[in-house]
Design an enzyme around this catalytic site. Structure first.
Site, short mmCIF file in Angstrom:
data_model
loop_
_atom_site.label_atom_id
_atom_site.label_comp_id
_atom_site.label_asym_id
_atom_site.label_seq_id
_atom_site.Cartn_x
_atom_site.Cartn_y
_atom_site.Cartn_z
N ARG B 289 83.94 57.69 61.44
CA ARG B 289 82.83 56.97 60.84
C ARG B 289 81.57 57.79 61.07
NH1 ARG B 289 81.10 52.33 64.35
NH2 ARG B 289 79.29 53.65 64.69
N HIS B 293 77.79 51.70 62.27
CA HIS B 293 78.79 50.68 61.96
C HIS B 293 78.40 49.93 60.68
CE1 HIS B 293 81.59 47.38 62.30
NE2 HIS B 293 80.59 46.52 62.34
N TYR B 302 75.24 54.76 71.73
CA TYR B 302 76.55 54.87 72.37
C TYR B 302 77.35 56.12 72.05
CZ TYR B 302 77.78 52.68 67.86
OH TYR B 302 77.91 52.38 66.53
C1 TPP Z 1 87.50 38.27 64.88
C2 TPP Z 1 86.29 39.12 64.82
N1 TPP Z 1 85.68 39.47 65.96
C3 TPP Z 1 84.56 40.22 65.95
C4 TPP Z 1 84.02 40.66 64.77
C5 TPP Z 1 82.73 41.49 64.76
N2 TPP Z 1 83.02 42.84 64.34
C6 TPP Z 1 82.81 43.23 63.06
S1 TPP Z 1 83.30 44.78 62.79
C7 TPP Z 1 83.78 45.00 64.38
C8 TPP Z 1 84.40 46.28 64.82
C9 TPP Z 1 85.57 46.64 63.96
O1 TPP Z 1 86.07 47.88 64.32
P1 TPP Z 1 87.28 48.55 63.53
O2 TPP Z 1 88.41 47.58 63.43
O3 TPP Z 1 87.56 49.83 64.18
O4 TPP Z 1 86.75 48.75 62.05
P2 TPP Z 1 85.52 49.64 61.55
O5 TPP Z 1 84.32 48.76 61.58
O6 TPP Z 1 85.42 50.80 62.44
O7 TPP Z 1 85.86 50.01 60.15
C10 TPP Z 1 83.53 43.85 65.12
C11 TPP Z 1 83.78 43.69 66.57
C12 TPP Z 1 84.69 40.27 63.59
N3 TPP Z 1 84.25 40.63 62.39
N4 TPP Z 1 85.81 39.52 63.65
#
Ligand code: TPP
Ligand code: TPP
Ligand code: MG
Ligand code: MG
Lengths: 329, 396, 396, 329
Positions: B289, B293, B302
């Site tokens: 990425r 985010h 971070y």
């Molecule tokens: C059940 C849940 N917990 C927390 C979140 C908040 N949240 C949104 S994106 C994220 C991180 C996701 O990381 P990843 O699965 O690696 O996907 P990326 O964003 O890197 O594409 C979090 C913790 C959420 N959307 N759903």
């Protein structure tokens, strides 16, 4: 210790810091609570000062977070869990309802789970879906839990510490759209203004109608009271602070005074906190009521896309409209 | 009798530290072109997929390149629109274009995809109009398209939920008899997208259980972009996600997520298997990425700039352009025409966004239930009456 | 616009059918004695644990046998008490004695165990008084013991929940500095028990994620008794549970769950590793539920008598007795003395059950919260007043 | 088709069979629903007749069951999910609240999820913990769901079919301690006695106090009405049948008739259905009420071990005591 002006967010941060300094068993756990300090920066700086063992970036799994917090609490720790947004608490619902709420009773008092679950809740920040929910009623309906909501920086600072020192599990609701509002916080533990964790507070005196609110709608109710005053209507505003247990002594006293009550919250009204409060008031203040207890809340639909939230959320107009209806009885 | 132990609190860190090199995908990773776009020799890892890549035409290569560029521009425009206050939020796919385009292009029309919230590139390949993606982030809707029209589900924001929907949908295909019939135009499969962080969720793992048991026609596509907001891989798992699959009884493959040819080939093979009734596959696309985010995030808190720089070198578009140029499949005129197309797309997206009509407020009460519902109807009526009251007041 | 497809409903069965032989644990399974109790040669699978078995004394063997017999009798008595209306329910461990005694005996006092609801044999090894197990099933309590006294948690009925508690508890041990210090009497680990069905739950899998990431001192002990109520293994997973672990980055071992020596050795090795800071292990004890799921169940609805007969032949007590006799470690006098002890235990359990005092009804309001709670206090007061009213009425 | 005497369990079984015969898209899913016919034998014989593809023994994971049911519904199926016991629905809470309830709104009507979740609920069967919960209020508070509860064999037979033919998701609560009670069921679809899925029914006429109940407590209320009649007190009993939406027309009409109402359910009273009903009645029937709406329910503690359940559950005595209190106003 003098008073200090700070935001509600900073109030929680400072309260967490104080609790961690006071007791090495206090741990913070959650997604991104470490270096990032959480998506709302509530835990900012704490991992740096207390280390990765006490401010724990967990895997992305809420049932796992609450479930392991329960295990840590059994081992003598006092975990404070951050749920990133209200809408992401549901994967942990089973652990909260089946285990966290029941463990003390299940073990006939042998086990205590002094866990705090922090939930940034409510709407009004222009977020996408699942980021603006008000789900406090689910937990208030669950015996074994305590549920509280702060509404200003001073309560944020003190209530989080009280919640952490409670030996019972506490759901701690934080009004996320009020995170950046600032006010004076008296840091002196002897300060006379500190209430018990489960006490309601009259935040605005008034004589004609009582508004009962908590979290983000307290401020809205205060604004409504100001607006009403200009029209010569005297509204009393109560910050409930505790949703389970309710401070029914205070509620009964103030409503018996005005004879008119309106509960205001963001959650859907059907089986929302307002229904319990209305059911309670009509029972305990039956002969004092001049009008039915009214409820102003979110509509009974899933929280809508953000372009609709201004109309969805109970605002000044809807509160004042309810005041008119109450006075019309 | 609370269980407070007499043991002193331990002060050394017990939390594990990173061990993995997050810039190297290891020998299991399927790769067809290197960082400069040079076509690699056969390796143990890429051999099973070599035929698929070899069957691609120069036109396929140019078309993939075009998708990569347009998707990146679409994404940049989303980002810019957020910065200008037109959108509430934008999750950028910057750096993940090849993973998404490779996966999206491997699908057939009859396949069905369940995205997370960052899969703008897959959406593009499915034929979702770019402006339809904006409604969610502008706050006018929770998704601007009908999932069944292009077989592309709404974005799912609660991490993990969609993995089970995908599994169930695939189980439905089995019951519909559109799996393993040998009819190329009929046999279908499902793709489910999530991130590295998503692999920790109960729902993710339950989807592996259900898909495994049902032998469902499902391809689980994990974009490992090295970060789940601020959390690096080693806080989510101990071994990379592609290894997870074998413990549930089906294959897991790691592919270079910045190599569009490799992603396409691996995904096509997995989908072909799924459609043929061979069951699920988990694909881990190893990528990065490059941006924040979302527009709400500040990654400088971070992660180091140096790490980002390393990955910027691995840019998926640069690689594909290098490949096309080295092979003589494309020339500057082509690249310029794609850039012009991207400029046009940007204008189109921007205009569409700014012209998006403001929804009428009472619409929030619509389509909550299929059948009439007295509570919602009453609230809608009251709301409209109340609004009308204001308008009358204003009119006076 | 509901997504009803035009595709005809498919009429052949798409649900997978059993392929596994549920009576053979396969070559990976660690085993030390055969069905008759004959000590087996070293194999690739058992060699890593051979030293542990070889270090056991004849007295250890006799003591294990005694545990197996007593636990079986305790279980039979629970079953009988239910049939006689003294208990509301009883989940029998019949057939799983060796899995539980082997695991239970491998633990040290400072270790902590999180059972499911069938782990009467582990409870026995932890020193829980047999009558304490009855309170839950008699309906007077949700667990009759204090978890911290003998480091044995309450039974957990919601499948999977306890796996995460165990992981958290192990993370607490890490923070307490009682892992990997090299001090045998201090270093500690956690054991978490669940069944084959339990492996499907989100919580189970999340515990593998968390334990893996934290490198927690945890041994996950899956008793694969081939059935989750009426559902056979192939409806819960596609490959056996011991293979699950590798996908989460730590070892998984399959052991013959009817061979108490093998279970003991494998568990001891895993616990030693965990206490030494080497992280988690998943153990699958391959065994069989000889009885009904619980006293409420009727297994004739879903499985054949022939299958049960095959497994009755693999009886864990018969095997251990065969082993002791072949080796000359025990004689008939010993076996008889154990049987007598079992008879005494049965009487003791029965008497304790029948003498269990009826709890006073207002106790239900106690220990709901630690701190005073106005709602519960008010309800308790009202309840007592109300009850007193009845008593006064009756007295009159 | 003639009337037939059957148990409530058999009513559901027969209703499921009729729905499966009528529509090949109807599927049953859950733990042990196949050969065993479910732990309560509600699906007995159906796998044998409709095959393993339509009566699906799922892995032991409730989130997975509901999540895959959603996917199947998106593909055009109509899954009927069995949750083995009330206390085991919580692992699926996230899928139910975040997805099942919201999908129609999320997709602005493009998707429909005609899923029924069957929940055997309530206590009184001497079970161990987690097997006797009444969690209907959580779902009734959740916009996007419909929540109903049957109380007798005829409703069991007809309501399950109506729930299955609803294009909205329906939480279908079954009073497990009444499974084996028998009554006449008119199998004629034209039978005049068939109400709409969301209609309440007056099951006992009376003039002095209205008892409002659903599921297992309907019978208890009928017994209370009989007992009261012997003392010359005339109680009206309403079977609410639908908890979300409530049939407020019927409720308002009957309560305006008697002026006195008592809600009776097994769930804890704090934020239980009774609180919504009381809040509603005091608002809509304010001037008709002779006494506050009272609530008789489970206490606000986790469901206790079974030796306590007789006192925990609202029984005749507690209902009649509330009647006395209501009449004393
Ligand atoms: C059940 C849940 N917990 C927390 C979140 C908040 N949240 C949104 S994106 C994220 C991180 C996701 O990381 P990843 O699965 O690696 O996907 P990326 O964003 O890197 O594409 C979090 C913790 C959420 N959307 N759903
Ligand atoms: C979350 C949850 N869902 C369903 C149940 C009901 N239930 C009790 S035991 C059981 C089967 C468990 O099988 P397995 O894990 O193999 O353990 P075993 O009973 O064979 O020891 C089920 C479905 C439960 N207790 N918890
Ligand atoms: Mg990621
Ligand atoms: Mg089993």
């Amino acid at each position: 210790m003098a008073a200090q002006k700070m935001t509600l967010a900073k109030g929680i941060n400072a309260g967490l810091r104080a609790a961690m300094e006071a007791d090495p068993k206090v741990l913070l756990m959650g997604e991104d609570v470490g270096k990032l300090g959480g998506v709302f920066r509530i835990t900012e700086g704490l991992q740096k000062d207390f280390g990765e063992d006490r401010v724990v970036d967990t895997p992305l799994a809420e049932s796992g977070i609450v479930g392991t917090a329960i295990g840590l609490a059994m081992r003598g720790y006092r975990p404070v869990v951050e749920i990133q947004f209200d809408g992401f608490i549901y994967p942990a619902f089973d652990q909260i309802v089946s285990q966290l709420a029941k463990m003390h009773a299940r073990s006939r008092g042998a086990l205590r789970l002094p866990i705090v679950i922090r939930v940034p809740f409510g709407g009004g920040i222009g977020a996408v879906e699942h980021h603006s929910e008000s789900n406090e009623a689910y937990f208030a309906h669950t015996a074994g839990l305590r549920v509280v909501a702060c509404s200003d920086p001073a309560d944020a600072y003190w209530m989080i510490q009280q919640a952490i020192s409670s030996d019972d599990p506490v759901m701690f609701y934080e009004p996320k759209r009020r995170y950046h509002e600032r006010a004076e916080v008296d840091l002196d533990p002897q300060a006379g203004s500190i209430l018990g964790l489960h006490d309601a507070r009259v935040v605005h005196e008034g004589t004609q109608v009582t508004l009962l609110a908590y979290g983000p709608t307290v401020k809205t109710c205060l604004q409504a009271a100001d607006a009403a005053a200009q029209e010569g209507i005297s509204l009393q505003v109560v910050d409930l602070r505790s949703l389970s247990p309710l401070d029914t002594e205070t509620i009964d006293r103030v409503v018996q005074g005005t004879g008119r009550a309106i509960v205001v919250h963001e959650a859907s009204t059907f089986l929302g906190m307002g229904s319990e409060i209305a059911a309670h008031i009509q029972q305990e203040c039956f002969h004092h009521l001049e009008a039915p207890v009214l409820r102003v809340g979110g509509y009974n639909i899933p929280y809508p896309p953000s372009r609709f939230e201004e109309e969805f959320l109970p605002g000044l107009d809807r509160i004042l409209d309810a005041v008119d209806r109450s006075l019309a009885y | 009798m609370t269980e407070i132990r007499d043991v002193a609190v331990h002060h050394e860190t017990v939390v594990p530290q990173a061990q993995q090199d997050i810039t190297d995908g290891g020998p299991d990773m399927v790769q067809f072109v290197d960082g400069e776009g040079t076509r690699l020799e056969r390796t143990a890892a890429n051999t099973p997929y070599a035929e698929i890549v070899e069957a691609l035409t120069p036109e396929d290569g140019r078309s993939m390149y075009r998708d990569l560029v347009l998707v990146r521009r679409l994404d940049a425009e989303g980002h810019a629109l957020q910065r200008q206050g037109e959108l509430g939020l934008w999750p950028s796919l910057l750096g993940q274009e090849a993973a998404q385009v490779g996966a999206g292009r491997a699908m057939r029309a009859q396949d069905f995809a369940f995205p997370g919230y960052r899969e703008h590139g897959v959406a593009w390949c499915r034929g979702i109009e770019p402006e339809q993606l904006l409604a969610l982030f502008r706050g006018v809707d929770n998704g601007g398209w009908s999932p069944s029209e292009l077989n592309y589900h709404l974005y799912t924001i609660v991490i993990g939920n969609q993995m089970l929907h995908a599994t169930g949908y695939a189980m439905g295909m089995q019951r519909d008899g559109v799996v393993g019939t040998g009819d190329e135009d009929r046999d279908a499969a499902v793709m489910a997208f999530t991130g590295d962080g998503g692999t920790a969720q109960g729902d993710f793992n339950e989807s592996l259980v259900f898909a495994g048991v049902a032998n469902a026609p499902l391809v689980i596509f994990v974009q490992n972009n090295q970060w789940a907001i601020s959390e690096p891989n080693y806080k989510q798992f101990r071994v990379p996600p592609y290894q997870r699959a074998q413990g549930f009884g089906f294959p897991g493959i790691r592919v270079d997520g910045n190599d569009v040819l490799a992603v396409y080939a691996v995904t096509k093979a997995a989908l072909d298997n799924a459609r043929a009734g061979q069951g699920p596959t988990l694909i881990e696309a190893f990528t990065y990425r490059l941006g924040a985010h979302t527009t709400s995030d500040d990654p400088t808190k971070y992660r180091s700039a140096a790490e980002v720089d390393i990955w910027r070198e691995k840019d998926p578009i640069k690689r594909m352009r290098g490949f096309l140029s080295q092979k003589g499949y494309a020339d500057d005129a082509f690249y310029e025409s794609v850039d012009r197309e991207a400029d046009e797309l940007a204008v189109r997206v921007r205009t569409a966004c700014q012209n998006m009509p403001e929804p009428s407020q009472e619409r929030m009460f619509d389509e909550i239930y299929v059948d009439p519902h007295p509570v919602v109807e009453r609230e809608k009526a009251q709301f409209m009456e109340y609004q009308a009251g204001f308008e009358t007041q204003e009119a006076r």
